[in-house]
Write an enzyme that holds these catalytic residues in place. Structure first.
Site, short mmCIF file in Angstrom:
data_model
loop_
_atom_site.label_atom_id
_atom_site.label_comp_id
_atom_site.label_asym_id
_atom_site.label_seq_id
_atom_site.Cartn_x
_atom_site.Cartn_y
_atom_site.Cartn_z
N THR A 164 0.96 -1.28 0.06
CA THR A 164 0.04 0.03 -0.11
C THR A 164 0.84 1.17 -0.23
OG1 THR A 164 0.04 -0.03 2.29
CG2 THR A 164 -1.68 -0.89 1.50
N ASP A 165 0.23 2.39 -0.47
CA ASP A 165 0.85 3.55 -0.18
C ASP A 165 0.85 3.72 1.40
OD1 ASP A 165 2.28 6.05 -0.08
OD2 ASP A 165 0.87 6.75 -1.68
N TRP A 166 1.46 4.70 1.94
CA TRP A 166 1.51 4.92 3.47
C TRP A 166 0.39 5.11 4.08
CZ3 TRP A 166 5.13 2.27 1.58
CH2 TRP A 166 6.39 2.40 2.37
N GLY A 167 -0.52 4.44 4.45
CA GLY A 167 -1.73 4.55 5.30
C GLY A 167 -2.82 4.44 4.23
#
Ligand code: BGC
Length: 702
Positions: A234-237
């Site tokens: 995932t991208d961060w969060g």
């Protein structure tokens, strides 16, 4: 790890499995990281010999920070794309990979290859181009370079993540045709030709479903259609639901954290998430990371060859400079008396902000480089700038090394008499305008134009110097296209230097004096006015806090729009001048099985050695589907050609790459195609034809 990965998985407890798939948590640069400034890590499982893996940004150099180390700042991606040289981009990728390896990074969170949909995009500098072929080819070269060092690359942000405003939950609504032909196509090329270890799913939703939870995107398209063998993070969060993410084919949750570990454990224990899904992701992650430096027990040397990499940063920036305009003003003679204006010559911008930021050992500014190269500069003007910026200098120097935004500096503190006196004693004026943008925010439409004080300065300098018969040169040290049409008449030459990394000043000064002959070409159109930009729905609805953006322009992105609908740009896609000239001749177009081979000759007809970027566009016949006026289908940068020297250029285009997506499949239409070879999308020098006798339907592109 190659043997019996399944057996190996059986040795792991559920908690251990969750630890590998979910990062250790924190935001960027979390305090406990083994590599200062790294964006994330995974939990180690020492019991069975699984190390923690380190993931670090980013596209213009390894984002490492803190007392221990510095990393080379390379040109930003839009400038790498301006080189039109996969060779130099691969070299940059290799150098970044070597630094990542030396500092203990396993996966580099780069390259980023979203599309330049709108000139205000806050991260446009981090992305390559408005064209999917150029973006994909450059990204693939970058990935090959990084991975040749044993470090993995992670292409991001998959997909349709073309803006910062509202990026967390934004729903990007795009037709499948535009996705397939533009936004996915760049990734498809990067995945097939670069074979990255990892893909990062984007923050936004795609047609209503979070990219990280989108099974169609991550499983059907990426794995089943394109044959991707790596893992997805995932991208961060990003995203909402770990179970949905894993099921969709998003294998790693970053930056993770204890809450996410707990969520995964509970989902498995309650039966919401099958263990086979967890194992499938784990297998994908471990299969790839078994080759990582951490798994192989590599001990970081902490000593990358920063000197050699500085040379590569210089070379790449030199190849990416774009000479937009030149009315016999450049190159300047070596003994010219030059007056530098614009705060950008003191506070030269190396790159953008956010996760694409770098922490280099130094930044060469235009003023320092001019002095270093022994140019005859107007020291009185220079000293006036230094005095005026004295209080800001600590912040400016900090912005070279660290992340805070470059301070906003006004341009109207010079008196007219200083400018006039300088015009009397100098041979030429060079005005450097610098801009910075970054992650988390887009630019405003006002920022597309020169500010009132920038314009004031340019007008005063232009009047004073030109009425004294002296030339005026503008250097654009920027990360996004800006408006030029209303002021370019005030300048005799415009050099687009983008944000060239730590060697910025040296590269700019060397181009001004002819040590470098610019050979870059625009990877993005410069529109005449913001009102002409086809992505009129940017940044979505409601504009102050958009929840949804509809890509209403469909496939008509960048030059595909300007050319098809007869809108004159300020500078077209592919444009870029040289200090020499090139002639094209002897076009030969040959249709072979499944391919069309295009050959022609490029000759340096000027007086200086130079390189040319020859571009091949194809215009499809009128058929069943609407088509852009023309599309880039190949390109080749020549070697350095001496005056009178020629190169025979050959570009091969697969016929399947001429197909359009008709809603469910690829359609290669029959009819006569026009091959358009030129020095830019609007400077076509040769045309040829080939005919496809019958239409063909394809389920996928090769
Ligand atoms: C950015 C990514 C980056 C990640 C880790 C995110 O905010 O969108 O590009 O790789 O942070 O720093």
């Amino acid at each position: 790890m190659n043997v019996g990965i399944r057996e190996f998985l059986n040795k792991l407890t559920l908690e251990e499995k969750a630890g590998v798939l979910v990062g250790v948590g924190g935001t960027h640069m979390f305090p406990g990281s083994r590599v200062p400034g790294a964006a994330g890590e995974t939990h180690p499982v020492p019991r069975v010999g699984i190390p923690g893996f380190v993931l670090a940004d980013g596209p213009a150099g390894v984002r490492i920070e803190g007392g221990c180390c510095t990393a080379t700042a390379f040109p930003v991606a839009v400038m790498l794309a301006s080189t039109w040289s996969p060779e130099i981009v691969e070299k940059v990728g290799r150098a970044i990979g070597e630094e990542a390896l030396a500092y203990g990074v396993d996966v580099l969170l780069a390259p980023a290859l979203n599309i330049h949909r709108n000139p205000l995009g806050g991260r446009l500098f981090e992305y390559f181009s408005e064209d999917p072929l150029l973006s994909g080819v450059m990204a693939a070269a970058y990935v090959r370079g990084v991975q040749s060092t044993g470090v993995g690359a992670c292409v991001k942000h998959f997909v349709a993540n073309e803006q910062e405003t509202g990026r967390w939950g934004l729903d990007t609504v795009v037709s499948e045709r535009a996705l397939r032909e533009i936004y996915l196509r760049a990734f498809e090329i990067a995945v097939k030709e670069g074979r990255p270890w990892a893909v990062m799913s984007a923050y936004n939703k795609l047609n209503g479903v979070h990219c990280s939870e989108n099974e169609w995107l991550l499983t059907r398209v990426l794995r089943e259609e394109w044959g991707f063998q790596g893992f997805v993070m995932t991208d961060w969060g990003a995203g909402e639901d770990v179970s949905r993410q894993l099921r969709a084919g998003n294998d790693m949750i970053m930056p993770g954290g204890e809450d996410k570990v707990k969520e995964l454990l509970e989902a498995v224990r309650s039966g919401k998430l099958g263990m086979e899904v967890v194992d499938r992701s784990l297998e994908r992650v471990l299969r790839v990371l078994a080759d990582s430096p951490a798994f192989k027990g590599y001990k970081p040397s902490m000593k990358p060859d920063l000197e050699e990499h500085a040379r590569i940063a210089y070379e790449a920036a030199a190849e990416g400079l774009v000479l937009l305009e030149n009315n016999q003003a450049l190159p300047l003679p070596a003994d010219a008396r030059i007056a530098f204006f614009g705060t950008g010559h003191v506070a030269t911008v190396k790159g953008g902000q956010g996760s694409g930021h770098t922490h280099p050992p130094y930044v060469s500014t235009v003023l320092n480089a001019a002095r270093e190269r022994g140019l005859r500069i107007d020291e009185e003007v220079a000293k006036t700038y230094e005095e005026a910026l004295k209080d800001e200098m600590p912040n400016i120097e900090q912005s070279f090394k660290d992340e805070p935004d470059k301070p906003t500096l006004s341009e109207n503190f010079l008196s007219e008499s200083i400018i006039e006196a300088s015009a009397a004693r100098s041979d030429a004026a060079v005005v450097v305008f610098s801009r910075v943008s970054g992650e988390g925010y887009d630019l405003t439409p006002e920022e597309f134009y020169l500010s009132s004080d920038e314009r004031w300065l340019l007008e005063k300098v232009s009047n004073a110097f030109r009425s004294a018969g002296k030339k005026v040169i503008v250097v654009l040290n920027i990360g996004n296209p800006v408006e030029v049409a209303s002021w370019r008449g005030l300048a005799d030459a415009i050099l687009l230097a983008w944000q060239p990394g730590q060697e910025a000043g040296r590269v700019i000064v060397d181009a001004l004096t002819g040590r470098i002959n610019p050979s870059g070409k625009l990877p993005v159109t410069f529109p005449r006015d913001y009102a002409h930009v086809p992505s009129w729905t940017f940044p979505g609805e409601p504009p102050d806090n958009p929840k949804r953006v509809v890509y209403e322009e469909g496939i008509y992105v960048g030059y595909r729009y300007y050319d098809t609908f007869g809108v004159e740009p300020a500078y077209p896609f592919g444009h870029g001048l040289s200090y020499t000239t090139f002639a094209y001749k002897d076009l030969d177009v040959t249709l072979t099985r499944g391919e069309v081979r295009i050959r022609f000759q490029v000759t340096n007809t000027g007086k200086l050695p130079g390189k040319e970027v020859a571009q091949v566009y194809v215009r499809a016949p009128k058929g069943r589907l609407d088509k852009p006026f023309q599309e880039l289908k190949g390109f080749k940068k020549t070697r350095l050609l001496n005056p009178g020297e020629s190169e025979l250029v050959e570009v091969t285009v697969k016929l399947s790459h001429l197909a359009s997506f008709d809603g469910s499949r690829w359609l290669l239409e029959k009819g006569t195609y026009e091959v358009r070879v030129g020095s830019s999308s609007r400077d076509i020098r040769l045309t040829g034809y080939f005919t496809i006798p019958s239409e063909e339907r394809l389920t996928r592109l090769e």
